[in-house]
Design a protein around this motif. Structure first.
Motif, PDB file in Angstrom:
ATOM      1  N   LYS A  85      23.402  69.390  23.783  1.00  0.00           N
ATOM      2  CA  LYS A  85      24.443  70.336  23.415  1.00  0.00           C
ATOM      3  C   LYS A  85      23.982  71.115  22.132  1.00  0.00           C
ATOM      4  O   LYS A  85      23.129  70.823  21.270  1.00  0.00           O
ATOM      5  CB  LYS A  85      25.738  69.285  22.826  1.00  0.00           C
ATOM      6  N   ASP A  86      24.212  72.527  22.508  1.00  0.00           N
ATOM      7  CA  ASP A  86      24.091  73.570  21.246  1.00  0.00           C
ATOM      8  C   ASP A  86      22.456  73.565  21.346  1.00  0.00           C
ATOM      9  O   ASP A  86      21.800  73.828  20.199  1.00  0.00           O
ATOM     10  CB  ASP A  86      24.695  73.144  20.100  1.00  0.00           C
ATOM     11  N   GLY A  87      21.526  73.430  22.488  1.00  0.00           N
ATOM     12  CA  GLY A  87      20.267  73.366  22.216  1.00  0.00           C
ATOM     13  C   GLY A  87      19.446  72.348  21.683  1.00  0.00           C
ATOM     14  O   GLY A  87      18.475  72.248  21.792  1.00  0.00           O
ATOM     15  N   LYS A  88      20.450  71.243  21.252  1.00  0.00           N
ATOM     16  CA  LYS A  88      19.525  70.048  20.757  1.00  0.00           C
ATOM     17  C   LYS A  88      19.889  68.774  21.599  1.00  0.00           C
ATOM     18  O   LYS A  88      20.838  68.670  22.665  1.00  0.00           O
ATOM     19  CB  LYS A  88      20.366  69.610  19.536  1.00  0.00           C
ATOM     20  N   THR A 102      31.256  60.277  16.821  1.00  0.00           N
ATOM     21  CA  THR A 102      31.059  59.916  15.368  1.00  0.00           C
ATOM     22  C   THR A 102      29.680  60.085  14.828  1.00  0.00           C
ATOM     23  O   THR A 102      29.624  60.254  13.319  1.00  0.00           O
ATOM     24  CB  THR A 102      31.481  58.340  15.258  1.00  0.00           C
ATOM     25  N   ILE A 103      28.635  59.936  15.623  1.00  0.00           N
ATOM     26  CA  ILE A 103      27.420  60.096  14.842  1.00  0.00           C
ATOM     27  C   ILE A 103      26.602  61.665  15.439  1.00  0.00           C
ATOM     28  O   ILE A 103      26.294  62.327  14.169  1.00  0.00           O
ATOM     29  CB  ILE A 103      26.382  59.180  15.404  1.00  0.00           C
ATOM     30  N   ILE A 104      26.988  62.191  16.340  1.00  0.00           N
ATOM     31  CA  ILE A 104      26.282  63.410  16.796  1.00  0.00           C
ATOM     32  C   ILE A 104      27.523  64.621  16.568  1.00  0.00           C
ATOM     33  O   ILE A 104      27.012  65.641  15.958  1.00  0.00           O
ATOM     34  CB  ILE A 104      26.011  63.436  18.277  1.00  0.00           C
ATOM     35  N   LYS A 105      28.611  64.067  16.936  1.00  0.00           N
ATOM     36  CA  LYS A 105      29.708  65.496  16.902  1.00  0.00           C
ATOM     37  C   LYS A 105      29.566  66.557  17.445  1.00  0.00           C
ATOM     38  O   LYS A 105      29.389  67.216  17.069  1.00  0.00           O
ATOM     39  CB  LYS A 105      30.199  65.183  15.189  1.00  0.00           C
TER      40      LYS A 105
END
Length: 315
Positions: free
Chosen positions: A284-287, A312-315
């Motif tokens: 997501k978003d290039g990550k 909860t961790i990556i969001k």
């Protein structure tokens, strides 16, 4: 008075008729769209429940081992269950493919015979291979997408026979392959993974570790053919035996599934008895993140645990 009563009766009849007509149209509409089915309401409930119940992370009750790895940063955002050695199940195929890639080329042709297919344990997940010729690449895709145990046995047999030559039984070829694979795992530092005598992961005693699974998953994801096949809900190949179309075992990829997530790009599931594993590549978003859930108590549990980590961790 009589006229008023007559008009009231007519009005009641008209209202009743209108209600019946609306009900009829609604039933027809529900029938044509399939909404009337119990499965539809069950799926809607599952989707709502999945969304509402994944906003809190509770790994101790959701899985034996769990991790979230930030690929770009090269570090864990969450890691729990280091002392555990969960059942490896079909994740064993990742190690088999890793080893096989040191022995064969993707374009090599494998001859699948009935004697090898007969060795596959009963009740196995299958790619439903037919007797005939396949490339190594096709066999590996059959291991990754539908998690075909028949494909895993075929690959192991092919590699062993190439090295030993003629004159051995199918079982002896498989045993030789597993002995060589075990030595490879030790040499490569997969020191906490034991696959024993089954190349498909069907051995109940076979176990693994978060570190080993994450390492091999990240290594294989560097191959373009792996990225291509593990990121699709269905995947097809054309062979001399005809076309094969497989459904991916990862429900995050299925748009009809309550667990569908457009940002999941693979990688592999593994199930053995009441132990449910999944390795997810989330982008997501290039990550990119690798999320691994080992030994969840249910199929639904592994998807909820991964989605909870996303929320909860990556969001």
């Amino acid at each position: 008075m009589k006229k008023n009563r007559k008009y009231k009766k007519i009005k009641i009849i008209m209202v009743f008729t209108t209600v019946l007509l609306i009900a009829f149209v609604a039933v027809v509409g529900l029938y044509k769209t399939g909404i009337y089915r119990f499965d539809f309401f069950k799926d809607v409930y599952k989707k709502i429940d999945f969304q509402l119940s994944t906003n809190e992370l509770n790994i101790p009750q959701d899985a034996l081992s769990f991790s979230v790895y930030d690929i770009e940063q090269g570090e864990y955002l969450f890691y729990e269950g280091d002392s555990q050695l969960p059942t490896v199940a079909s994740l064993a195929k990742l190690f088999v493919i890793d080893y096989a890639l040191t022995k064969v080329n993707l374009e090599d042709v494998i001859e699948v015979n009935q004697e090898v297919l007969d060795l596959v344990p009963a009740g196995s997940s299958l790619a439903n291979l037919k007797v005939g010729k396949y490339t190594v690449k096709e066999i590996m895709e059959a291991m990754l997408v539908p998690s075909g145990n028949d494909a895993a046995y075929s690959l192991a047999y092919y590699i062993a026979k190439n090295e030993l030559g003629e004159g051995y039984t199918e079982t002896e070829y498989i045993n030789y392959f597993m002995t060589e694979l075990s030595e490879y795992l030790i040499e490569e530092g997969y020191s906490k993974t034991n696959l024993y005598n089954d190349p498909s992961g069907a051995a109940m005693s076979a176990d693994t570790h978060l570190d080993d699974i994450n390492r091999v998953a990240l290594k294989l994801y560097n191959y373009d053919f792996v990225k291509e096949c593990v990121g699709k809900s269905t995947f097809s190949i054309q062979t001399p035996q005809g076309e094969f179309t497989w459904k991916n075992t990862n429900k995050f990829l299925d748009k009809k599934s309550p667990y569908y997530n457009e940002n999941v790009k693979g990688i592999k599931t593994g199930t053995m008895a009441s132990s449910y594993n999944i390795v997810v590549l989330y982008k997501k978003d290039g990550k990119e993140y690798l999320i691994t859930c080992l030994a969840s108590l249910s199929d639904e549990g592994r998807y909820k645990a991964v989605q909870s980590a996303i929320n909860t961790i990556i969001k």
